[in-house]
Design a protein around this motif. Structure first.
Motif, short mmCIF file in Angstrom:
data_model
loop_
_atom_site.label_atom_id
_atom_site.label_comp_id
_atom_site.label_asym_id
_atom_site.label_seq_id
_atom_site.Cartn_x
_atom_site.Cartn_y
_atom_site.Cartn_z
N GLY A 81 0.78 -1.22 0.00
CA GLY A 81 0.00 0.00 0.00
C GLY A 81 0.81 1.27 0.00
N ASN A 82 2.13 1.16 0.04
CA ASN A 82 2.98 2.35 0.07
C ASN A 82 3.89 2.36 -1.15
N TYR A 83 4.12 3.57 -1.69
CA TYR A 83 5.04 3.71 -2.81
C TYR A 83 6.44 3.91 -2.26
N ILE A 84 7.35 3.03 -2.66
CA ILE A 84 8.70 3.04 -2.10
C ILE A 84 9.71 3.02 -3.24
N GLN A 85 10.73 3.83 -3.11
CA GLN A 85 11.83 3.79 -4.07
C GLN A 85 13.13 3.53 -3.31
N LYS A 86 13.88 2.54 -3.77
CA LYS A 86 15.12 2.20 -3.08
C LYS A 86 16.19 3.25 -3.34
N ASP A 87 17.00 3.51 -2.32
CA ASP A 87 18.02 4.55 -2.44
C ASP A 87 19.23 4.10 -3.23
N SER A 88 19.51 2.80 -3.24
CA SER A 88 20.71 2.32 -3.92
C SER A 88 20.50 0.91 -4.43
N ILE A 89 21.34 0.51 -5.35
CA ILE A 89 21.28 -0.84 -5.90
C ILE A 89 21.94 -1.80 -4.92
N GLU A 90 21.27 -2.90 -4.65
CA GLU A 90 21.80 -3.88 -3.71
C GLU A 90 22.37 -5.07 -4.47
N LEU A 91 23.51 -5.57 -3.97
CA LEU A 91 24.18 -6.68 -4.62
C LEU A 91 23.30 -7.93 -4.67
N LYS A 92 22.47 -8.12 -3.64
CA LYS A 92 21.64 -9.32 -3.61
C LYS A 92 20.59 -9.31 -4.72
N ASP A 93 20.12 -8.10 -5.11
CA ASP A 93 19.18 -8.03 -6.23
C ASP A 93 19.83 -8.53 -7.51
N ILE A 94 21.07 -8.11 -7.73
CA ILE A 94 21.80 -8.56 -8.91
C ILE A 94 22.05 -10.06 -8.84
N ALA A 95 22.32 -10.55 -7.62
CA ALA A 95 22.55 -11.98 -7.44
C ALA A 95 21.30 -12.79 -7.77
N TYR A 96 20.13 -12.30 -7.34
CA TYR A 96 18.88 -12.99 -7.68
C TYR A 96 18.68 -13.04 -9.19
N ALA A 97 18.92 -11.91 -9.85
CA ALA A 97 18.72 -11.84 -11.30
C ALA A 97 19.69 -12.76 -12.05
N LEU A 98 20.98 -12.66 -11.70
CA LEU A 98 21.97 -13.49 -12.39
C LEU A 98 21.80 -14.96 -12.05
N GLY A 99 21.38 -15.24 -10.81
CA GLY A 99 21.14 -16.64 -10.44
C GLY A 99 20.00 -17.23 -11.25
#
Length: 653
Positions: free
Chosen positions: A185-203
């Motif tokens: 219910g809340n609009y959120i924007q992340k402040d920085s790119i996290e390594l784990k996000d890239i790890a999920y994508a590449l995995g």
């Protein structure tokens, strides 16, 4: 007793009805790959118009429900509606900015939605009735246009996948502000790119590739589904996949026609949406051709008309069922290519699943829990495969014709300009932003307009095949030449006798550059054995001091035979003498296929072991290769763009 043989008509893979379990699994894979793009448009529109969370949830369910109906119409087809190819239908991103503009102009909120729905309904009906007329324009969509559009679609979608990888949507609203993610219910924007996000994508991406490489059969075809489920499970185990919305979602929820009220109609809004649908028709045409290429099914005017009718009908239903304009979803074209599952009934099953998800908010909430980096990793490979289809289509294009190079290069450049710098659209008035707000739209229009400009406006002289820039000789001019003019123009292709050129002249008219090249090759092979030997005897010895034609000098300089020491020249003289004594013709080799002069000597002495018959065939093949390279030189020198290509630097010895 005679046997009765019953002829069975082979079913095309597109029409094959797979077992229900496979249809369900393959269809669910399409839904998962499609889901993020499906819900993005309602989120963007709802936030821009200031709608409540409850209204947004209804928009998402209505979108999924209508997506299912639209996909069934397109893939299953009835009467003259639906292309009957594995094409999933989804809300077009091209309409986002115009819809927000229409909604805000009507005051935002539900009033804005009603204005949007009025324009959507009319634009859908326009597309439905315009379809057969648009299909008559297929002559303006040759391979250079369709291939360019498909390539642009694939490349322009990659930033969408990349934005998911870093958990940022990327698009901006009408005020130029970044669009935030809706979480709980809340609009959120992340402040920085996290390594784990890239790890999920590449995995996820790595698992999909590994399954494609090391497995076969059914598991290989559901690689994307396995990647998405596995990535989600890992993220859930690590606390990065949230399914809290499942508990609060209703078990059953249906969208009713005109849920938000009776639509309103504005001439300005309707015209804007019609423009959207015309542009969308171009994208749909590209998607239909791309899918036809993938599933090996010929696409014609009737197919394009049927696909556009389905777009129009689905868009009209979208306005009635509280959704938005529909088009073929390019994202899922890549999935068809990746999995090679060509049955259109898989998309029908996906449509059924989407109808169910649109009726079961809890089920939709489960799918919505897939982390965006996981979706982004899968989308990267799917979108890229769409671009590969475009490259394959462009491989059929004659790039010896500089006009095709201009069309592809300019269109791709403009598309990437807008894709890389989306703020450019803000510099234009709202009525023009629809074009400059999408790389796909701008690139597609550029390809179409440039093709018309170069090939349909003014005299079409055909590609330049000889001469020099400013004094080039076109293919049409070649077709109108006398035999003597033809021989003089192409005399450098062969040494000595002119009979190959005169035989090639007899094959006029030539349809294109490859056809002209093939004529020379066929003429060479069509000569008698004696004619061929006389021709081969006219070729110079290699590396021996003698007077050479300009073409032969270029050939011999390729591996540095124009600068030999006395010792090296003696080695070539010895080879030439031995070869001439045994076979009665000079040693002929296509030097452009080699890299070093030492290779020439080794090859020559090895060919000395051949029989006379073998060497006749081998030498004739080398003559053909030499002529082919010389023909490329003629064409390159005649084309302003090709002749400015990077030249091969002189090798250092």
């Amino acid at each position: 007793m005679s046997e009765t043989h019953v002829a069975r008509k082979k079913v095309h893979p597109v029409d094959e009805v797979l077992p229900i379990p496979k249809l369900a699994v393959y269809g669910f894979q399409h839904v998962l790959a499609f889901y993020a793009g499906a819900v993005l448009v309602p989120i963007l529109v709802a936030r821009a118009l200031g709608l409540s969370d409850e209204q947004l949830i209804h928009l998402i369910n209505a979108d999924l429900f209508t997506c299912g109906i639209a996909s069934i119409i397109q893939a299953a087809g009835f009467w003259k509606i639906g292309v009957k190819l594995p094409l999933l239908q989804g809300v077009t991103f091209t309409a986002v900015s115009p819809m927000i503009a229409i909604g805000l102009a009507a005051g935002g909120g539900t009033d804005g939605l009603l204005a949007i729905y009025g324009s959507v309904i009319v634009a859908g009906l326009f597309t439905l009735f315009m379809a057969p007329y648009f299909a008559q324009l297929l002559r303006f969509f040759p391979s250079v246009v369709t291939g360019t559009v498909i390539l642009i679609i694939g490349i322009a979608l990659l930033p969408v996948a990349a934005a998911d990888v870093v958990e940022s949507f990327g698009p901006q609203d009408m005020a130029g502000e970044p669009v935030f993610r809706l979480i709980d219910g809340n609009y959120i924007q992340k402040d920085s790119i996290e390594l784990k996000d890239i790890a999920y994508a590449l995995g996820t991406l790595g698992l999909i590739v590994a399954i494609q490489r090391f497995f076969q059969g059914f598991l290989q075809t559901i690689a994307v589904l396995v990647g998405l489920v596995s990535g989600t499970l890992v993220a859930w185990a690590l606390g990065d996949a949230q399914f809290d919305a499942v508990g609060s979602a209703d078990v059953v929820g249906y969208t009713s026609p005109f849920f938000f009220g009776i639509p309103t109609f504005s001439i300005t809004a309707i015209l804007s949406m019609i423009i959207v649908m015309i542009i969308t028709a171009v994208e749909t045409t590209g998607d239909v051709f791309a899918t036809g290429e993938i599933v090996d099914k010929r696409v014609g005017k009737k197919d394009v008309a049927a696909a556009l009718r389905a777009d129009g009908l689905a868009t009209t239903l979208g306005g009635v069922l509280n959704s938005f304009p529909y088009t073929c979803f390019a994202e899922n074209v890549g999935l068809v290519r990746l999995t090679q599952v060509k049955s259109r009934w898989v998309v029908v099953s996906a449509g059924v699943i989407m109808i169910v998800l649109g009726s079961l908010p809890k089920a939709a909430a489960i799918v919505a829990g897939i982390p965006h980096p996981v979706l982004g990793g899968a989308a990267l490979v799917m979108f890229a495969t769409v671009a590969v289809v475009g490259i394959q289509t462009l491989s059929k294009v004659d790039f010896n014709d500089y006009r095709n190079t201009v069309i592809v290069g300019t269109s791709l450049g403009l598309a990437m300009l807008v894709t890389a710098q989306p703020y450019i659209a803000d510099a234009f008035v709202p009525s023009v932003q629809i074009i400059f707000g999408s790389g796909i739209t701008l690139g597609a229009l550029a390809a179409i307009i440039l093709n018309i400009l170069f090939f349909h406006v003014g005299p079409n002289l055909g590609p330049a095949v000889a001469g020099t820039p400013g004094h080039s000789i076109s293919l049409n001019q070649v077709n109108e030449m006398s035999e003597e003019e033809f021989v003089e123009t192409f005399t450098q292709l062969f040494q000595g006798p002119e009979w190959p050129l005169r035989k090639a002249y007899g094959q006029r008219p030539f349809a294109d550059t490859p056809d002209l090249r093939a004529a020379f090759q066929e003429a060479l092979l069509g000569g008698t054995s004696e004619e061929q030997r006389v021709l081969m005897a006219a070729y110079p010895n290699l590396g021996v001091d003698q007077e050479l034609s300009e073409a032969s000098a270029v050939d011999q300089s390729w591996v540095g035979l124009d600068y030999l020491s006395e010792e090296e020249e003696e080695e070539f003289r010895e080879l030439s003498s031995a070869y001439q004594d045994k076979f009665g013709i000079p040693f002929i080799v296509c030097l452009r296929d080699l890299e070093k002069r030492e290779q020439v000597l080794r090859l020559g002495w090895r060919r000395m072991e051949n029989s006379a018959g073998q060497e006749h065939v081998g030498a004739l093949n080398e003559v053909s290769r030499i002529a082919s390279y010389r023909f490329e030189d003629l064409v390159a020198n005649a084309n302003p763009i090709s002749s400015s290509r990077t030249q091969r630097f002189e090798q250092l010895h």
